[in-house]
Motif scaffolding. Structure first.
Motif, PDB file in Angstrom:
ATOM      1  N   SER A  30       0.802  -1.221   0.000  1.00 51.92           N
ATOM      2  CA  SER A  30       0.000   0.000   0.000  1.00 51.92           C
ATOM      3  C   SER A  30       0.833   1.268   0.000  1.00 51.92           C
ATOM      4  N   ASN A  32       2.536   1.963  -2.438  1.00 48.26           N
ATOM      5  CA  ASN A  32       2.244   2.371  -3.811  1.00 48.26           C
ATOM      6  C   ASN A  32       0.816   2.927  -3.868  1.00 48.26           C
ATOM      7  N   THR A  33       0.651   4.117  -4.426  1.00 48.99           N
ATOM      8  CA  THR A  33      -0.655   4.778  -4.396  1.00 48.99           C
ATOM      9  C   THR A  33      -1.715   4.019  -5.183  1.00 48.99           C
ATOM     10  N   ASN A  34      -1.337   3.402  -6.287  1.00 47.02           N
ATOM     11  CA  ASN A  34      -2.311   2.633  -7.073  1.00 47.02           C
ATOM     12  C   ASN A  34      -2.777   1.398  -6.312  1.00 47.02           C
ATOM     13  N   ALA A  76      -2.719   1.131  -3.027  1.00 45.66           N
ATOM     14  CA  ALA A  76      -3.502   1.637  -1.896  1.00 45.66           C
ATOM     15  C   ALA A  76      -4.946   1.897  -2.317  1.00 45.66           C
ATOM     16  N   LYS A  77      -5.109   2.451  -3.503  1.00 42.35           N
ATOM     17  CA  LYS A  77      -6.464   2.691  -4.014  1.00 42.35           C
ATOM     18  C   LYS A  77      -7.214   1.379  -4.199  1.00 42.35           C
ATOM     19  N   GLY A 104      -2.429   8.689   1.999  1.00 41.57           N
ATOM     20  CA  GLY A 104      -3.301   9.245   0.960  1.00 41.57           C
ATOM     21  C   GLY A 104      -4.442  10.036   1.560  1.00 41.57           C
TER      22      GLY A 104
END
Length: 916
Positions: free
Chosen positions: A453, A455-457, A459-460, A496
């Motif tokens: 997570s 990594n932002t993608n 995490a999304k 985020g």
């Protein structure tokens, strides 16, 4: 109630579980509610079987009958002690339940020492990790007390204190042994191995992993062995291996991963061993660097698994049916209804050694493996994560958590690897694993989710798949390891902005605060992650209010006051800093300051030997100093002395620490009493040093502090004596930060508006000796650069138009070209505003222009404190002075135009309903 219990088999996930048969219906009371005290015994037993040990114990304590049922042997055939502290006393208390115990997992030397107190003489499987401190004596006693032992596994960390003597003791005591896997033994001698060959006729699976040396000749005497692993073992004499291991009649699988085996040895093993079917050689440099060997696919019908081979295709070749998709080989085998015992043995062994080797490779993170991880390594871990072997599942999840990490210290991960896991369906698999009833799987899955997570993608994707609710629920676990990893997941997700609200909505804020109280003793990892997550959440205005409402201020202050672990202190201080950063929108700033011991704790933390702790503590004090009461309370708690000492000590520290040290002094120096104290304590010199920094944030903050200090004539002279004029002049003319240049100019204006002259005549305060300085030369240099600074905001064409026109548009054009947006955040006191008003009458045309320019910045409509400044100007009678300055024949054009703009700003605010 019938005491008779009949058994049936059901499935929990992929594991068969022995459940009681239920014949009787629930007993309801008059209101139709289940009367739990009258449930049939078999129903209660089924209920117990669905709970972990801690919940079983709680449920057993409700009544004598349930206590008896909770102790039945059928509920105590498998025991996992890893999440628990298990000493001799705890083991003794469990002994009455463990007489039929079959399988045991433990962690650490203390639990190993306590195993014999369980009195579980029927144990057939023992698996332990964190075994570095386990001694020969402990292992020998365990072997002697458990003669029915069939499986013994210690690792994957090294068994540094175990020698061949203990291996020999195991051989002599455990004649039923079928599986022996030991990691990190320094030397496995021939006597020990020969004892295994003589006394353990059923020994089919041997692993001497990551050992320094083994006796290759003796291993050739273990004729019963079918599967052998020497992965990671150094100093293997391959010539001896070729002479003796090829004669092992039953050897079907050999693991030489992470060794220095050479191509010739592999080829000769394949040609000379009749029984060998599978050779696993992952991360063997000598093989991978030999181009001819890599390109050779003819291995005499044997299967070679290496980083350069297609592992899925190779494993699929073991099956008769080759029509199924090769990448799903492991899943297809697990789901097949027709079982082949020998093939199942090979596949179970392959799953184990692959999960172990992939984890070890991920931990060492060798260069050049990106293609392997992206093409098959990640998917291989995901496949193994669906194994029916719990240990394989855990290691695969840990491997996923590990292989994405590039820099653990800075929480840096490989985005390509993380997104490969996501594309291959790994997020849903991990979340399903996190919902498992097994706490070991929950912990490792949560760890993988946490790392991915970053990594932002990913995490999304985690958030979209419901991962936030799952992690918030796991954070409530009574298992410390589970709660720790779940808190880590929430920490990374809370980076985020888009996830903060969802975490609060899922109850994550309260769960994190509760963790601090629950694990206040001995849970440093939990505490750091919980505080780190709360720090991120506190940066959001709404979430910060949630943190405060559920007791977060008290929890974090308690950590700052009592915890001695650097990482925990750093995150607690950061959380308090973020809570205090919303002074204009909520009351948390004041609440933190009013919490007993908060300010004293933060002042104390500025003296920590750890830079991160000092930085966050100084940052918290900086934010807290915006509140008037906090500012004085910090000074009363020794904050001035502590922060001056910090500033003096961090000349070679990180820009972040220097910025916060300067910022905290800036905040305290708003009070003139504190400003004088800072000068007296020696705070001028380090601030001048910070003003010379190349880091924009550092010299900008230092300029702000020096501006405040220069308001006091004694401090102004100190700045001159300490060489501050050249530093401020350099900032005023050269900084890329408009704010730094602005505040440097204002500091110079304070220093040379005439108030310092009287102090200079009598020298500085009695604590220091006046230095010989040329005030006239310094004044000329300062005024020259103040004037040059103002002229950089002077558009001559716009000024000329404004001079001959009273149209609002002409003044607006000047305002826009002169405006410094960040200056709208500055808040001046009545004394400071009054000083600028007086400066408008100064004989120096430069100082007049500087004063008018400053008042323009402070009164521009829309500025954060513009209305406040307008009110102060009205109270100081500024309109009359401004009109005089605007009309003065001898005043410079800039001063006149700026004065007119300030007058217009005053008029705007007077007609603004919000101001009225």
């Amino acid at each position: 109630m019938s005491r008779k219990v009949r058994r049936r088999l059901t499935r929990r996930g992929k594991e068969k579980v022995d459940y009681p048969d239920i014949e009787e219906s629930f007993v309801l009371d008059d209101k139709g509610v289940v009367d739990w005290t009258k449930l049939p015994d078999d129903t209660v037993i089924q209920l117990f079987s669905c709970l972990n040990y801690r919940d079983r114990a709680s449920l057993s304590s409700t009544c004598r009958t349930w206590r008896t049922l909770g102790s039945l042997p059928c509920l105590w055939q498998v025991l996992d002690l890893r999440p628990h502290k298990c000493d001799a006393a705890a083991a003794t208390s469990l002994a009455s339940r463990c007489r039929d115990l079959q399988k045991l997992r433990f962690r650490g030397a203390e639990s190993a020492d306590a195993i014999i107190n369980l009195q579980a003489r029927s144990l057939s499987e023992i698996s332990g990790d964190y075994c570095r401190k386990i001694s020969d004596a402990t292992l020998s006693v365990i072997a002697a007390r458990h003669e029915k032992l069939e499986s013994l596994q210690l690792g994957p960390d090294f068994c540094e204190r175990i020698s061949s003597d203990a291996v020999k003791a195991v051989a002599l005591c455990c004649s039923h042994l079928r599986k022996l896997r030991l990691s990190g033994i320094r030397e496995v001698e021939g006597d020990a191995i020969n004892a295994l060959a003589r006394n353990c006729p059923n020994l089919i699976d041997v692993g001497f992993i990551d050992c320094l040396s083994i006796d290759e000749i003796a291993l050739g005497n273990v004729l019963s062995v079918r599967f052998l692993s020497v992965a990671g073992t150094t100093s293997v004499k391959w010539s001896m291996v070729l002479q003796h291991w090829n004669k092992l009649p039953n050897l079907g699988g050999l693991d030489v991963s992470r060794t220095d085996i050479i191509p010739n040895a592999v080829s000769r093993l394949f040609s000379s061993s009749q029984s060998l079917k599978v050779l696993c050689a992952l991360n063997c440099p000598a093989l991978e660097e030999d181009a001819s060997f890599v390109s050779n696919t003819n291995h005499r019908g044997k299967l070679l698994l290496a980083l350069f081979t297609d592992i899925f295709k190779g494993v699929a070749s073991l099956f008769a049916d080759t029509t199924k998709q090769e990448r799903n080989t492991f899943l297809n085998w697990q789901n097949t209804t027709t079982k082949d015992k020998k093939l199942d043995e090979i596949m179970n062994w392959l799953e184990w050694i692959l999960s172990h080797s992939l984890l070890r490779i991920a931990e060492s993170n060798p260069q050049g493996l990106d293609n392997f991880w992206l093409s098959q390594g990640a998917y291989l871990l995901l496949s193994l994560m669906q194994s029916t072997q719990e240990e394989v599942q855990e290691r695969a999840a840990t491997g996923l958590a590990t292989f994405v990490v590039i820099d653990d210290e800075n929480a840096s991960i490989d985005g390509g690897r993380a997104e490969t896991v996501m594309r291959d369906g790994g997020i849903r698999l991990l979340l399903n694993l996190a919902k498992s009833w097994r706490e070991g799987l929950q912990s490792e899955a949560a760890k993988a989710i946490a790392n991915l997570s970053v990594n932002t993608n990913v995490a999304k994707a985690v958030a979209e798949e419901g991962g936030i609710d799952i992690l918030a629920n796991l954070a409530r676990s009574m298992n410390r390891l589970v709660a720790e990893e779940a808190a880590g997941g929430l920490w990374n997700l809370s980076v985020g902005e888009e996830h903060k609200g969802a975490i609060a909505q899922a109850g994550g804020v309260k769960a994190l605060v509760d963790l601090i109280f629950k694990w206040s003793n001995g849970g440093e990892g939990v505490l750091e992650r919980a505080a780190g997550a709360l720090a991120n959440l506190a940066a959001d205005d709404k979430c910060s209010m949630e943190v405060a409402s559920v007791g977060g201020v008290h929890a974090l202050v308690t950590l700052a006051r009592t915890c001695k672990v650097d990482g925990v202190q750093e995150q607690a201080a950061r959380a308090l800093a973020n809570l205090a950063a919303h002074g204009d929108s909520n009351s948390n700033n004041a609440a933190v300051g009013q919490e007993a011991g908060a300010l004293e704790a933060l002042v104390q933390l500025t003296q920590s030997p750890h830079d991160g702790v000092r930085q966050e503590a100084a940052g918290a004090l900086w934010n807290l100093s915006f509140d008037d009461r906090n500012r004085e309370a910090i000074a009363a708690a020794g904050g001035v002395e502590a922060l001056v000492a910090l500033a003096n000590s961090c000349s070679n520290s990180s820009p972040g620490l220097q910025e916060r040290a300067a910022g905290a002094l800036w905040g305290l120096s708003v009070s003139e009493a504190n400003s004088i104290a800072i000068g007296r304590e020696g705070g001028v010199a380090p601030l001048i040093a910070f003003a010379r920094s190349d880091a924009e944030d550092v010299h900008e903050t230092a300029a702000g502090a020096l501006w405040n200090l220069a308001f006091n004539p004694g401090n102004a002279l100190r700045i001159v004596e300490e060489g501050g004029v050249p530093a401020l002049v350099h900032l005023c003319s050269s900084s890329v930060s408009k704010m730094a240049r602005f505040m440097a100019a204002l500091a110079l204006a304070y220093m040379f508006d005439g108030r310092m002259d009287e102090v200079a005549l009598v020298g500085t305060s009695s604590e220091s000796t006046s230095k010989t300085v040329s005030l006239d030369g310094a004044r000329r240099m300062a005024l020259k650069h103040i004037e040059a600074f103002i002229l950089t905001f002077s558009d001559q064409q716009a000024f000329s138009a404004a001079a001959v026109s009273s149209a609002p548009a002409a003044l607006s054009q000047v305002t826009e070209s002169a405006r410094i947006l960040e200056a709208g955040h500055l808040r001046c006191s009545g004394a400071e505003i009054g000083r600028f008003v007086v400066m408008l009458r100064n004989p120096s045309s430069v100082l007049k222009a500087c004063a008018a320019f400053a008042l323009l910045q402070f009164t521009i409509p829309g500025g954060r404190h513009a209305a406040h400044h307008v009110s102060l100007l009205q109270n100081a009678g500024a309109p009359r002075v401004l009109r005089a300055a605007a009309a003065a024949a001898t005043a410079p054009l800039e001063a006149k135009i700026f004065a007119r703009i300030v007058l217009r700003n005053l008029e705007h605010h007077q007609t603004d309903p919000s101001f009225l």
